[in-house]
Design an enzyme around this catalytic site. Structure first.
Site, PDB file in Angstrom:
ATOM      1  N   ASP A   1       0.812  -1.223   0.000  1.00 15.87           N
ATOM      2  CA  ASP A   1       0.000   0.000   0.000  1.00 15.87           C
ATOM      3  C   ASP A   1       0.844   1.272   0.000  1.00 15.87           C
ATOM      4  O   ASP A   1       0.361   2.336  -0.391  1.00 15.87           O
ATOM      5  CB  ASP A   1      -0.929   0.028   1.214  1.00 15.87           C
ATOM      6  CG  ASP A   1      -1.916  -1.132   1.214  1.00 15.87           C
ATOM      7  OD1 ASP A   1      -2.142  -1.719   0.137  1.00 15.87           O
ATOM      8  OD2 ASP A   1      -2.446  -1.458   2.288  1.00 15.87           O
TER       9      ASP A   1
ATOM     10  N   GLN B   1      -1.851  -8.689  -7.137  1.00 15.78           N
ATOM     11  CA  GLN B   1      -0.942  -7.566  -6.878  1.00 15.78           C
ATOM     12  C   GLN B   1       0.050  -7.871  -5.761  1.00 15.78           C
ATOM     13  O   GLN B   1       1.100  -7.246  -5.668  1.00 15.78           O
ATOM     14  CB  GLN B   1      -1.753  -6.325  -6.479  1.00 15.78           C
ATOM     15  CG  GLN B   1      -2.720  -5.856  -7.533  1.00 15.78           C
ATOM     16  CD  GLN B   1      -3.860  -5.055  -6.940  1.00 15.78           C
ATOM     17  OE1 GLN B   1      -3.728  -3.845  -6.753  1.00 15.78           O
ATOM     18  NE2 GLN B   1      -4.971  -5.696  -6.641  1.00 15.78           N
TER      19      GLN B   1
ATOM     20  N   TYR C   1      -5.476 -10.382  -5.235  1.00 13.19           N
ATOM     21  CA  TYR C   1      -4.202 -10.832  -4.703  1.00 13.19           C
ATOM     22  C   TYR C   1      -3.125 -11.015  -5.763  1.00 13.19           C
ATOM     23  O   TYR C   1      -1.973 -11.315  -5.426  1.00 13.19           O
ATOM     24  CB  TYR C   1      -4.406 -12.128  -3.916  1.00 13.19           C
ATOM     25  CG  TYR C   1      -5.132 -11.883  -2.615  1.00 13.19           C
ATOM     26  CD1 TYR C   1      -4.466 -11.373  -1.506  1.00 13.19           C
ATOM     27  CD2 TYR C   1      -6.496 -12.117  -2.506  1.00 13.19           C
ATOM     28  CE1 TYR C   1      -5.129 -11.115  -0.323  1.00 13.19           C
ATOM     29  CE2 TYR C   1      -7.180 -11.859  -1.321  1.00 13.19           C
ATOM     30  CZ  TYR C   1      -6.486 -11.362  -0.236  1.00 13.19           C
ATOM     31  OH  TYR C   1      -7.149 -11.100   0.931  1.00 13.19           O
TER      32      TYR C   1
END
Length: 337
Positions: free
Chosen positions: A126, A270, A268
């Site tokens: 993130d 990523q 997921y």
């Protein structure tokens, strides 16, 4: 000899294995024993740990995930933290080396209040930790988004469709913004700013009126849509933001251009996979540096990156502040809409 217990807290990120490898190798060079703790604090409490040597970390630089496993469990209650403290003392650990994102930072701060020494290496796709420009895993996640957009570009163009692609990364907006910019998205929607629906429609209309009769729209997960927009396109609360956006586009533009839309949630995809070169490099740098910090007797600090330089940041509650995507990057995307 100093002993360091290394563990992962929170979600996995590509490059964590590079950090584990770096910590072990640097530790051996500095006569520091590194103990691998399986499955985060859960593993520590069940005594699932072992000394790591070079053979244990050989060949893991390019591997995604983490050879130690991870857990979302963060010691928060007094009895939980005291149990962790007992385990740290039982195994004569000089310090814990925590690899993780916001959950890792929370754990580090909680432990500090009970005098349990630790250092923190930031790892989260993130990239929303306020004390560092970049965290382990972000570059790989962006690469996955970019590659996905490259693939979807061809099918969007072939069928003259609007492709809506949902990414992780909320609420900071980093993955959607940087991945969308690198992948040539025509419009990017994040939690970092209010959605301009009229700008979105005008953008797509202009493309269909010209030679570009397709569009790529990137949307970050968790974006909130107003009841007004939901009502306009006849949507329900059971539909996610990407689906609502798709129906809104169809409602506004189908009469003019017979527009079709499709939705892809990268999920997921990523988070996993082989880490990029940059994630391997920053993981190696940061993990090696925190071992040097422990050698120097320093704890209750996180390592970060500002520009291209490593930094040491004392623990504080501000570590939990969310870092929204850079304003310049947000503005830069609009140049290409």
């Amino acid at each position: 000899m100093k002993r360091v217990g290394i563990l992962c807290v929170g979600n996995d990120s590509p490059g964590i294995n590079a950090a584990i490898r770096s910590a072990v190798v640097r530790g051996l060079n500095l006569n520091i024993e590194v103990v691998g703790i399986k499955d985060g604090f859960e593993g520590l409490l069940r005594d699932d740990l072992d000394v790591l040597l070079r053979p244990n970390v050989s060949g893991i630089l390019h591997q995604g995930g983490t050879i130690l496993g991870t857990s979302l469990f963060v010691p928060a209650e007094d009895d939980e933290i005291n149990k962790v403290k007992e385990k740290v003392e039982q195994y004569s650990l000089t310090s814990l080396l925590i690899i993780g994102g916001r959950l890792g930072a929370k754990a580090a701060i909680n432990l500090m209040k009970f005098d349990v020494p630790s250092v923190l290496v930031p790892a989260t796709i993130d990239n929303d930790l306020s004390f560092t420009d970049f965290s382990i895993g972000f570059f790989t996640a962006v690469e996955h988004v970019t590659n996905a957009l490259d693939i979807l570009h061809s099918t969007a163009e072939a069928h003259h469709r609007v492709m809506i692609v949902e990414t992780m990364g909320r609420p900071g907006g980093w993955i959607a913004t940087v991945g969308g910019l690198a992948g040539g998205a025509d419009f990017i929607i994040t939690n970092a700013e209010k959605i301009n629906f009229e700008e979105l429609i005008d953008n797509i209309r202009n493309r269909y009126e010209g030679k570009k009769r397709f569009s790529l729209v990137v949307i970050e997960s968790g974006v909130e849509i107003s009841e007004k927009i939901k009502n306009e396109c006849g949507c329900t609360n059971n539909e996610n933001a990407a689906e609502i956006i798709g129906k809104f586009i169809e409602k506004r533009l189908k009469p003019e251009f017979d527009i079709e839309w499709r939705y892809t949630n990268l999920g997921y995809l990523q988070r996993g996979g082989t880490p990029t070169a940059m994630d391997r490099i920053i993981a190696t740098q940061m993990a090696s540096h925190v071992i040097e910090m422990i050698k120097a007797g320093k704890s209750y600090h996180a390592v970060g990156i500002k520009g291209f330089s490593l930094t040491e940041v004392p623990y504080s509650e501000t570590m939990l502040n969310i870092k929204p995507v850079d304003f310049y990057l947000k503005e830069l995307t609009k140049l290409f809409f």
